[in-house]
Scaffold this motif. Structure first.
Motif, mmCIF file in Angstrom:
data_model
loop_
_atom_site.group_PDB
_atom_site.id
_atom_site.type_symbol
_atom_site.label_atom_id
_atom_site.label_comp_id
_atom_site.label_asym_id
_atom_site.label_seq_id
_atom_site.Cartn_x
_atom_site.Cartn_y
_atom_site.Cartn_z
ATOM 1 N N SER A 185 22.218 43.945 43.889
ATOM 2 C CA SER A 185 23.396 44.572 43.290
ATOM 3 C C SER A 185 23.859 43.820 42.069
ATOM 4 C CB SER A 185 24.532 44.623 44.317
ATOM 5 O OG SER A 185 24.312 45.666 45.217
ATOM 6 N N GLY A 186 24.850 44.430 41.403
ATOM 7 C CA GLY A 186 25.372 43.817 40.183
ATOM 8 C C GLY A 186 26.845 43.464 40.323
ATOM 9 N N ARG A 187 27.357 42.901 39.240
ATOM 10 C CA ARG A 187 28.780 42.562 39.190
ATOM 11 C C ARG A 187 29.555 43.689 38.521
ATOM 12 N NH1 ARG A 187 29.363 37.782 41.191
ATOM 13 N NH2 ARG A 187 27.458 36.575 41.316
ATOM 14 N N GLY A 188 30.892 43.554 38.552
ATOM 15 C CA GLY A 188 31.733 44.581 37.959
ATOM 16 C C GLY A 188 31.467 44.726 36.476
ATOM 17 N N LEU A 189 31.549 45.975 36.005
ATOM 18 C CA LEU A 189 31.312 46.288 34.604
ATOM 19 C C LEU A 189 32.521 47.106 34.133
ATOM 20 C CD1 LEU A 189 28.677 45.855 32.847
ATOM 21 C CD2 LEU A 189 28.081 48.207 33.411
ATOM 22 N N GLY A 190 33.251 46.622 33.146
ATOM 23 C CA GLY A 190 34.418 47.361 32.657
ATOM 24 C C GLY A 190 35.408 47.618 33.781
ATOM 25 N N HIS A 191 35.823 48.881 33.927
ATOM 26 C CA HIS A 191 36.857 49.207 34.912
ATOM 27 C C HIS A 191 36.287 49.446 36.312
ATOM 28 C CE1 HIS A 191 35.247 53.106 33.781
ATOM 29 N NE2 HIS A 191 35.742 53.577 34.907
ATOM 30 N N THR A 192 34.946 49.355 36.467
ATOM 31 C CA THR A 192 34.363 49.589 37.789
ATOM 32 C C THR A 192 34.034 48.255 38.449
ATOM 33 O OG1 THR A 192 32.093 49.690 36.978
ATOM 34 C CG2 THR A 192 33.315 51.739 36.980
ATOM 35 N N LEU A 206 44.995 42.736 36.475
ATOM 36 C CA LEU A 206 45.517 41.800 37.493
ATOM 37 C C LEU A 206 44.566 40.626 37.725
ATOM 38 C CD1 LEU A 206 46.795 44.323 40.184
ATOM 39 C CD2 LEU A 206 48.224 42.707 38.909
ATOM 40 N N GLY A 207 43.299 40.805 37.312
ATOM 41 C CA GLY A 207 42.317 39.729 37.499
ATOM 42 C C GLY A 207 41.217 40.085 38.487
ATOM 43 N N ALA A 208 41.158 41.366 38.914
ATOM 44 C CA ALA A 208 40.135 41.788 39.886
ATOM 45 C C ALA A 208 38.775 41.986 39.214
ATOM 46 C CB ALA A 208 40.568 43.075 40.584
ATOM 47 N N GLY A 209 38.780 42.170 37.888
ATOM 48 C CA GLY A 209 37.526 42.370 37.160
ATOM 49 C C GLY A 209 37.537 41.512 35.911
ATOM 50 N N ARG A 210 36.506 41.693 35.096
ATOM 51 C CA ARG A 210 36.376 40.848 33.908
ATOM 52 C C ARG A 210 36.712 41.628 32.644
ATOM 53 N NH1 ARG A 210 32.432 40.183 37.331
ATOM 54 N NH2 ARG A 210 32.214 38.123 38.258
ATOM 55 N N GLU A 211 37.555 41.032 31.778
ATOM 56 C CA GLU A 211 37.781 41.622 30.459
ATOM 57 C C GLU A 211 36.601 41.229 29.560
ATOM 58 O OE1 GLU A 211 41.278 42.762 29.635
ATOM 59 O OE2 GLU A 211 42.355 41.969 31.349
ATOM 60 N N LYS A 212 36.129 39.973 29.716
ATOM 61 C CA LYS A 212 34.941 39.487 29.004
ATOM 62 C C LYS A 212 33.904 39.066 30.035
ATOM 63 C CE LYS A 212 36.961 36.199 26.478
ATOM 64 N NZ LYS A 212 38.180 36.190 27.251
ATOM 65 N N LYS A 213 32.634 39.007 29.587
ATOM 66 C CA LYS A 213 31.508 38.849 30.514
ATOM 67 C C LYS A 213 31.650 37.660 31.470
ATOM 68 C CE LYS A 213 27.016 38.185 29.054
ATOM 69 N NZ LYS A 213 26.830 36.929 28.876
ATOM 70 N N ASP A 214 32.140 36.508 30.983
ATOM 71 C CA ASP A 214 32.139 35.329 31.835
ATOM 72 C C ASP A 214 33.502 34.973 32.412
ATOM 73 O OD1 ASP A 214 29.353 34.873 31.643
ATOM 74 O OD2 ASP A 214 29.648 34.125 29.599
ATOM 75 N N ASP A 215 34.463 35.904 32.317
ATOM 76 C CA ASP A 215 35.791 35.646 32.885
ATOM 77 C C ASP A 215 35.682 35.406 34.393
ATOM 78 O OD1 ASP A 215 37.075 35.976 30.522
ATOM 79 O OD2 ASP A 215 37.846 37.990 30.926
ATOM 80 N N PRO A 216 36.499 34.472 34.920
ATOM 81 C CA PRO A 216 36.534 34.328 36.378
ATOM 82 C C PRO A 216 37.292 35.514 36.975
ATOM 83 C CG PRO A 216 38.195 32.929 35.359
ATOM 84 C CD PRO A 216 37.445 33.590 34.230
ATOM 85 N N ILE A 217 36.976 35.859 38.205
ATOM 86 C CA ILE A 217 37.763 36.925 38.828
ATOM 87 C C ILE A 217 38.523 36.351 40.014
ATOM 88 C CG2 ILE A 217 36.290 38.859 38.126
ATOM 89 C CD1 ILE A 217 35.440 38.811 41.129
#
Ligand code: URA
Ligand code: CA
Length: 445
Positions: A110-117, A361-372
């Protein structure tokens, strides 16, 4: 062969042959064609398209750019599932153990979150100790042991996709149906599963906003799957409002556990049973998807799906105690109620806005390497079709303890603006709008 001639050919609307497409992908990955020529080629594809066989050739060339996972030594029909990405979509966390409980081995990358998903890995990592960074050997050993494992896709698989996606992302060529189909299917085909069920989302929270384009994407992906010798079916499901109630990593994990107990939100359970029904059908554990669905409903109700989930968590180093005690999962310790400013029937909830609010809120990433932050998110107390009075709670925000008042207010405003109202009761719309079976026949609900 010269990249220039292939760009010119596609620019003029002609089809490329397999050897030409293989040349482009291979030369790009090895660095002998520069970004600017491939960018021009992608733009030509965006406007001219790729026919079915060009798309299949592109997928094959992308798969050949990296390693393949060999699952041949795992007995049974290996069935995978892929979703094109939604908001609050926790189906993998439910489906992987559920289908494994029915006796079909599930080896899922699987992958990590992308944008709003959201991304499945981010959700699983909300479990204390859970490891998603398995080697290919660890993955197959885990599946041999418990019948199910969900891990991160490593860089050795389909390196061409990583390079092409990054280029598409900055050249406005992501939303091309053949390019999306090849990108998704290359990653699925590199994992040696025998069969594949696709969940193609349609609606304002999805990549594909309208039904005809969702069917077109599903058709393209099914053609590639069959062409690569995989039994493939697709379900087209609505993604207008978030799926279930929870949006956020630990919150969605809780929702998945509750669903595995047979007590989940009806829309989430419905989608899991529909996709799982197809998986059982392709894996020859059921004669048809309806029968598959009945079998799986039994495994939700008798506890065996939850048991399989615990085995999976334990096997990947996580604390399986969370399945019986959800308070062991990360929590923010703070909840803010968002109240309705008016009365009426909820006629829609904009999934895109809710997904963005969760990212804020911090559940996803605004930029690729942001912590969640695993704990933060949103729980929708009212969904489409519900009747509300002014002052009633629409949703609960779970913000970071130290988040600013400004952020919390902005999120609250966004959630309120996502809710739409009507004066009359809202007719319910089916979650599943159609499917494509393993022979490529299309059905519209
Ligand atoms: N998801 C993918 O994996 N690839 C795309 O091109 C689009 C969505
Ligand atoms: Ca959800």
């Amino acid at each position: 062969m010269r990249a220039y001639d292939l760009i010119l050919k596609k620019r003029n609307g002609q089809a490329l042959n397999g050897a030409e497409i293989e040349y482009l992908v291979e030369a790009y990955v090895t660095g002998s064609i520069p970004d600017y020529q491939v960018a021009a080629f992608m733009m030509a594809v965006y406007f001219r398209g790729l026919n079915k066989d060009e798309t299949l050739a592109l997928t094959g060339a992308m798969v050949d750019s990296g390693r393949r996972v060999n699952l041949d030594h795992i007995p049974g029909t290996k069935v995978d599932k892929h979703s094109t990405g939604g908001v609050g979509d926790t189906t993998t966390l439910v489906l992987a153990p559920l289908v494994a409980a029915a006796g079909l081995p599930v080896a899922k990358l699987s992958g990590r979150g992308l944008g709003h998903t959201g991304g499945t890995l981010d959700k699983l990592e909300a479990i204390p100790g859970f490891k998603t960074g398995l080697t290919i050997d660890d993955l197959t050993n885990a599946v041999l042991k418990t019948g199910v494992a969900v891990a991160a896709q490593g860089p050795e698989l389909v390196p061409a996709d990583k390079k092409l996606y990054a280029l598409r992302d900055v050249t406005a060529t992501v939303d091309s149906i053949p390019l999306i189909a090849a990108s998704i299917m290359a990653k699925k085909i590199a994992v040696g599963t025998d069969a594949l069920v696709l969940d193609v989302k349609v609606g304002r929270g999805a990549f594909m906003k309208e039904l005809p384009e969702a069917f077109e994407l599903a058709r393209a992906m099914c053609y590639i799957g069959r062409g690569a010798g995989r039994d493939t079916a697709a379900v087209i499901s609505r993604m207008d409002q978030p799926l279930g109630k929870a949006v956020g990593n630990a919150l969605e994990l809780k929702e998945a556990v509750i669903t595995l107990r047979g007590e989940g939100p009806l829309d989430l359970e419905e989608l899991c049973l529909a996709l799982g029904g197809w998986m059982l059908c392709l894996g020859d554990k059921a004669g048809n998807p309806e029968q598959g669905r009945e079998i799986l409903k039994g495994f939700l109700d008798n506890g065996s799906a939850l048991e399989k989930f615990k085995e999976m968590v334990e096997n990947q180093g996580g604390d399986q105690g969370i399945a019986d005690n959800l308070s062991l999962l990360p929590e923010t310790g703070r909840k803010i109620a968002v109240k309705s400013e008016q009365e009426g029937y909820i006629s829609g909830i904009d999934a895109l806005k809710i997904g963005e609010a969760a990212v804020n809120l911090g559940a996803g990433r605004e930029k690729k390497d942001d912590p969640i932050d695993p704990a933060v998110g949103i729980v929708l107390e009212k969904k489409t079709g519900d009747k509300v009075r002014a002052g009633e709670v629409l949703a609960l925000i779970h913000p970071r303890e130290e988040s600013s008042a400004q952020l919390r207010e902005a999120v609250e405003k966004k959630i309120i603006s996502a809710y739409e109202y009507g004066a009359e009761p809202v007719p319910s719309v089916p979650l599943i709008c159609g499917w494509i079976d393993r022979e490529g026949e299309e059905y519209h609900v």
